[in-house]
Design an enzyme around this catalytic site. Structure first.
Site, short mmCIF file in Angstrom:
data_model
loop_
_atom_site.label_atom_id
_atom_site.label_comp_id
_atom_site.label_asym_id
_atom_site.label_seq_id
_atom_site.Cartn_x
_atom_site.Cartn_y
_atom_site.Cartn_z
N CYS A 378 0.83 -1.20 0.00
CA CYS A 378 0.00 0.00 0.00
C CYS A 378 0.87 1.26 0.00
CB CYS A 378 -1.00 -0.05 1.16
SG CYS A 378 -2.47 0.92 0.81
N MET A 381 4.06 0.60 -1.59
CA MET A 381 4.11 0.60 -3.06
C MET A 381 4.13 2.04 -3.57
SD MET A 381 1.30 -0.47 -5.92
CE MET A 381 0.91 0.76 -7.15
N HIS A 514 -3.61 -4.96 0.41
CA HIS A 514 -3.00 -5.50 1.64
C HIS A 514 -3.06 -7.03 1.59
CE1 HIS A 514 -2.50 -1.85 4.10
NE2 HIS A 514 -3.51 -1.40 3.38
N GLU A 516 -1.74 -9.11 3.39
CA GLU A 516 -1.73 -9.75 4.72
C GLU A 516 -3.13 -10.09 5.23
OE1 GLU A 516 -0.95 -6.63 4.00
OE2 GLU A 516 -1.34 -5.22 5.64
#
Ligand code: GLN
Length: 539
Positions: A378, A381, A514, A516
């Site tokens: 996020c 990046m 995301h 994760e």
């Protein structure tokens, strides 16, 4: 018919009620039952979306775009399921629904009261979350005795009558402290907690006892007697080397028989795969070190899903992931090499606001120039793109308009019209309020052939990952960046840029989403798995 397990906590907070609830759910799920979970938060905020991560830990984003309590993340990671908005609610949401209905005349002139109206709304929400499942595990936030928890306790009490005793179970998580001066484990605080619970009309069927020391048999018997539970339903929960060990510990502690007896069903979990993964976490064959660059380092809970996703990747690769926490503000002052030093990979996590940005940019430049494996998530990046534009394209004032509204090179900008998950068009400017203007939840993206992203995700054409951000990469710079060696490796179906990577680098990837949030112990996220593989191969 759905069966409900209500998990309450006593004595103090942070006892691990979330992990206890998720572990019990795991045991049921691995027994072939269809299990879901619900977290009730008694605070007044409508959701944790606007709460500081320092105060409340991570905001967990569900596939359907709800900003929820971090426990929902644990639930998904343990039971390998996708939960949604209905799996977490707060006092704020309950009152909001009731008051909206009242304004619309939905109560036909009645006086609206906590009992029955608020409690009815709570019961409805619990039943809605339990629908079509064999089991719903409901975790009630806070501690018994909290004033704001009372309507929820009342709902649990009433549900016992509506759903029958056999279909509901109360599990109370409590603390058995060890008093060093007396050399003794003490049961009184637990007894007081249970008394408080019984005063409200809830009798626990099982006690889960958090303790630093093994509980002697006599003490368990005493607890059972004074807390009015069966002797085999006092379960010791000592500290575990990994949270994923807890379901295995509960089984060893004999949790299966009180569960089976209470519900009168066979509960026989198959924990073989789980056990192997836990063994890889506790006794890994290999290890590597990741430099985790972030700004909320005082409260690691704010990166919970990401640190857990690293554990999942590690467990599946039989590798321990050591994290070196690198404060981005220290990098600003001391420089990247001095703070990061030797590591196998650099990770820049998501974030909001100006603080520490220049330090993160230095960390990214360090990884890019020294061919260190890099994953930017996020904000990580967005900053990778800015760093490339500044130092490779030579656009020195490249920035995100989040940090400089007037930059002449807004590499990261705000699209003014955005179609959200429900198909509604959101209009936004940088003055739009924070809440309600984010791209939230799951969106599809299409990886480009021959890229690292494509390799990570395999052969499907479209993938779904979860988002939580306002700003987007500006496509105006796409061609210049591509000509300079940056690959736009994934785009959403509406043309938004979702992933970037570098041509001349062992492994340098940025993702706007995301990853994760979709990583589970048994099914690690592909891009995080690939990141760890790359870190290990690049040593
Ligand atoms: N602050 C950035 C944005 O809102 C990145 C957000 C994030 O990293 N989650 O777009």
């Amino acid at each position: 018919m759905t069966r409900y397990i209500f998990v309450t906590g006593g004595v103090l907070s942070s006892l691990g009620k979330g992990i206890t609830s998720a572990s019990i759910a795991t045991i049921l799920k691995q027994s072939g039952l269809n299990v879901s979970m619900l977290k009730i938060d008694p605070y007044l905020n409508v959701d944790p979306g606007t709460m500081s991560p320092l105060e409340h830990g991570e905001v967990f984003v569900t596939a359907d775009g709800a900003e929820t309590d971090l426990d929902i993340g644990h639930y998904e990671r343990f039971i390998d399921a996708t939960l949604g908005a209905k799996n977490n609610f707060t006092t704020g949401q309950v009152y909001q629904s009731v008051l909206r209905r009242e304004r619309k005349g939905g109560y036909l002139g009645q006086t609206i009261q906590v009992i029955p109206h608020i409690v009815d709304e709570i019961k409805d929400r619990i039943k809605k979350a339990g629908k079509e499942h064999d089991f719903l595990i409901v975790e009630l936030g806070g501690t018994v005795g909290d004033i704001e928890g009372l309507p929820f306790m009342e709902a649990i009490r009433e549900l016992k009558h509506e759903l029958d005793d056999d279909n509901t179970m109360n599990i109370h998580v409590t603390l058995i402290p060890y008093l060093a001066a007396a050399g003794e484990l003490k049961t009184k605080p637990a007894q007081h907690g249970v008394q408080e619970l019984r005063r409200i009309g809830i009798t626990p069927h099982m006690l889960v006892c958090r303790t630093e020391r093994p509980l002697p048999k006599d003490l368990k018997r005493k607890l059972a007697m004074f807390c009015d539970v069966n002797a085999n339903a006092v379960i010791e929960a000592s500290d575990a080397a990994s949270i994923y060990q807890v379901p295995l510990n509960f089984i060893k502690e004999g949790i299966l028989s009180p569960l089976s007896n209470h519900f009168n069903i066979k509960i026989k979990p198959n924990m073989q795969k789980w056990e192997t993964l836990v063994k890889h976490i506790v006794l890994p064959q290999d290890e590597l070190t990741i430099a985790f660059v972030g700004k909320y380092l005082d409260l690691k809970e704010s990166y919970k899903s990401l640190t857990e996703a690293l554990v999942h990747a590690g467990a599946n690769l039989n590798t321990k992931i050591n994290i070196t926490w690198c404060d981005s503000e220290r990098i600003e002052v001391l420089g990247a090499y001095e703070v990061i030093g030797a590591c196998d990979a650099v990770l820049v996590a998501g974030g909001f606001g100006n603080r520490g940005i220049e330090g993160k940019l230095k960390a990214i430049q360090y990884a890019r120039e020294n061919e260190i494996v890099y994953l930017g998530i996020c904000l990580g990046m967005q900053l990778a793109v800015i760093e490339y534009a500044r130092n490779v394209l030579g656009l020195e004032d490249s920035n995100s308009i989040e940090f400089n509204e007037n930059t002449t090179n807004p590499l990261i900008y705000l699209i003014d019209e955005f179609i959200d998950q429900s198909g509604d068009t959101q209009l936004r400017t940088h003055k739009s309020p924070m809440g309600g203007t984010m791209r939230l939840g799951e969106y599809p993206f299409i990886p480009k052939e021959g890229t690292k992203i494509k390799k990570a995700y395999g052969n499907n054409e479209t993938y779904f990952e979860r988002h939580r951000h306002r700003y987007e990469m500006n496509p105006f710079y796409k061609t210049d960046l591509e000509n300079a060696g940056m690959i736009i490796s994934g785009a959403s179906s509406y043309g938004l840029i979702e992933t970037v990577e570098l041509k001349d680098h062992p492994w340098f990837v940025g993702v706007q989403f995301h990853p994760e949030f979709t990583s589970h112990l048994e099914s690690p996220n592909p891009i995080i798995l690939e990141f760890i593989k790359a870190a290990s191969n690049n040593r």
